[in-house]
Design a protein around this motif. Structure first.
Motif, PDB file in Angstrom:
ATOM      1  N   GLY A 136      -3.962  -3.799   9.804  1.00  5.27           N
ATOM      2  CA  GLY A 136      -3.540  -4.930   8.974  1.00  5.27           C
ATOM      3  C   GLY A 136      -2.981  -6.066   9.799  1.00  5.27           C
ATOM      4  N   MET A 137      -2.156  -5.739  10.784  1.00  2.00           N
ATOM      5  CA  MET A 137      -1.561  -6.768  11.629  1.00  2.00           C
ATOM      6  C   MET A 137      -2.602  -7.427  12.524  1.00  2.00           C
ATOM      7  N   GLU A 138      -3.551  -6.652  13.009  1.00  2.00           N
ATOM      8  CA  GLU A 138      -4.611  -7.208  13.855  1.00  2.00           C
ATOM      9  C   GLU A 138      -5.483  -8.185  13.080  1.00  2.00           C
ATOM     10  N   THR A 160       0.814  -1.209   0.000  1.00  2.00           N
ATOM     11  CA  THR A 160       0.000   0.000   0.000  1.00  2.00           C
ATOM     12  C   THR A 160       0.851   1.263   0.000  1.00  2.00           C
ATOM     13  N   ALA A 161       0.240   2.357  -0.433  1.00  2.00           N
ATOM     14  CA  ALA A 161       0.906   3.656  -0.371  1.00  2.00           C
ATOM     15  C   ALA A 161       0.658   4.320   0.970  1.00  2.00           C
ATOM     16  N   ARG A 165       0.168   4.792  11.091  1.00  2.00           N
ATOM     17  CA  ARG A 165       0.257   3.748  12.103  1.00  2.00           C
ATOM     18  C   ARG A 165      -1.050   2.978  12.252  1.00  2.00           C
ATOM     19  N   GLU A 166      -2.180   3.661  12.163  1.00  2.00           N
ATOM     20  CA  GLU A 166      -3.460   2.985  12.357  1.00  2.00           C
ATOM     21  C   GLU A 166      -3.707   1.950  11.257  1.00  2.00           C
ATOM     22  N   ASP A 167      -3.254   2.237  10.046  1.00  2.00           N
ATOM     23  CA  ASP A 167      -3.409   1.272   8.961  1.00  2.00           C
ATOM     24  C   ASP A 167      -2.498   0.066   9.181  1.00  2.00           C
ATOM     25  N   LEU A 168      -1.274   0.325   9.615  1.00  2.00           N
ATOM     26  CA  LEU A 168      -0.354  -0.765   9.913  1.00  2.00           C
ATOM     27  C   LEU A 168      -0.918  -1.658  11.009  1.00  2.00           C
ATOM     28  N   ILE A 215       4.311  -3.783   3.213  1.00  2.00           N
ATOM     29  CA  ILE A 215       5.291  -3.076   2.391  1.00  2.00           C
ATOM     30  C   ILE A 215       4.655  -1.794   1.857  1.00  2.00           C
ATOM     31  N   THR A 216       5.369  -0.682   2.052  1.00  2.00           N
ATOM     32  CA  THR A 216       4.846   0.622   1.640  1.00  2.00           C
ATOM     33  C   THR A 216       5.432   1.039   0.291  1.00  2.00           C
ATOM     34  N   LYS A 217       4.566   1.477  -0.602  1.00  2.00           N
ATOM     35  CA  LYS A 217       5.021   2.025  -1.891  1.00  2.00           C
ATOM     36  C   LYS A 217       5.616   3.414  -1.665  1.00  2.00           C
ATOM     37  N   PRO A 218       6.645   3.773  -2.414  1.00  2.00           N
ATOM     38  CA  PRO A 218       7.388   2.948  -3.372  1.00  2.00           C
ATOM     39  C   PRO A 218       8.351   2.006  -2.639  1.00  2.00           C
ATOM     40  N   PHE A 219       8.674   0.912  -3.276  1.00  2.00           N
ATOM     41  CA  PHE A 219       9.566  -0.091  -2.682  1.00  2.00           C
ATOM     42  C   PHE A 219      10.564  -0.530  -3.743  1.00  2.00           C
ATOM     43  N   THR A 220      11.654  -1.116  -3.292  1.00  2.00           N
ATOM     44  CA  THR A 220      12.664  -1.618  -4.225  1.00  2.00           C
ATOM     45  C   THR A 220      12.447  -3.127  -4.417  1.00  2.00           C
TER      46      THR A 220
END
Length: 243
Positions: free
Chosen positions: A93-95, A82-83, A87-90, A102-107
């Motif tokens: 997702g974990m919950e 995701t872009a 913290r609340e989104d992270l 992985i956050t965009k942009p990524f290598t």
């Protein structure tokens, strides 16, 4: 070859990820939206799923929730892509049960590192269950061999019992005739010859009986699981030749 499903609505990102994974000897395939992604997961049961969060039909959270309702898919490693980096989104997702984020942009290195790490942990998680399955299969094989051994012993015992009946019948008849001949042997040389004849029959049948009993004893030592397989193969071969 490990299978990886990419659920991403941006065509260029999805296609680039698939191309990268193919170059790394993964089997990669993708879906442009959440619902088709769920259907592909059900159809192919991938080893890992990389999924975008914001998509046109249903979001990545819903995809994860739906997959976790299905026993065969619930334990598949799941990486959010995701872009959004709040913290609340992270935390959400974990919950819900995501394995990584992985956050965009990524290598390419970041993506491959996350994928390989999750696959390695999954293999470590499944290893004890694999050992248990192999142990259970081994026990099942031994039980099958013992059942074949018991069945073959029973079949051979029936066959030997039938072979014992003929000499026993001859012995019984010879004894009766011998008793009859001995009653009048002194009065008739002819009966004396019959007596010798019946004695010879007794000797021959007793020898045959003893030979069969010795064969039974030898069979007890020869009937191992390995020999049972060979006996059954030979029996099948003989039956096929008679057809």
């Amino acid at each position: 070859m490990l299978k990886i499903l990419i659920i991403e609505d941006e065509d260029s990102i999805r296609e680039n990820i698939i191309e990268l994974l193919l170059s790394e000897d993964f089997q990669a395939f993708g879906a442009a939206q959440g619902q088709p992604g769920i259907e592909l997961a059900c159809q192919h049961q991938p080893d890992l799923i990389v999924c975008d969060i914001m998509m046109p039909d249903i979001d990545g959270y819903t995809v994860l929730t739906e997959l976790q309702k299905q026993p065969l898919l619930a334990n598949i490693p799941f990486i959010f892509l995701t872009a959004k980096s709040e913290r609340e989104d992270l935390r959400l997702g974990m919950e819900l049960g995501a394995d990584d984020y992985i956050t965009k942009p990524f290598t390419p290195i970041e993506l491959l590192s996350a994928i390989r790490t999750r696959l390695k942990k999954q293999q470590q998680y499944l290893f004890p269950y694999k050992e248990e399955r192999e142990r259970a299969n081994g026990l099942k094989q031994k039980v099958s061999e013992l059942e074949q051994l018991s069945q073959t012993r029973e079949e051979l015992l029936i066959r030997v019992t039938e072979e014992l009946r003929d000499p026993m019948s001859n012995i019984s008849l010879a004894i009766k005739m011998l008793n009859l001949a001995s009653t009048h042997a002194e009065d008739s040389p002819h009966l004396a010859l019959k007596q010798k004849k019946y004695l010879k029959i007794l000797q021959e049948e007793c020898a045959r009986e003893l030979s069969i009993l010795n064969q039974i004893s030898e069979l007890q030592t020869l009937l191992t699981p390995e020999n049972i397989k060979l006996i059954r193969r030979l029996s099948l071969f003989e039956r096929n030749n008679h057809v």
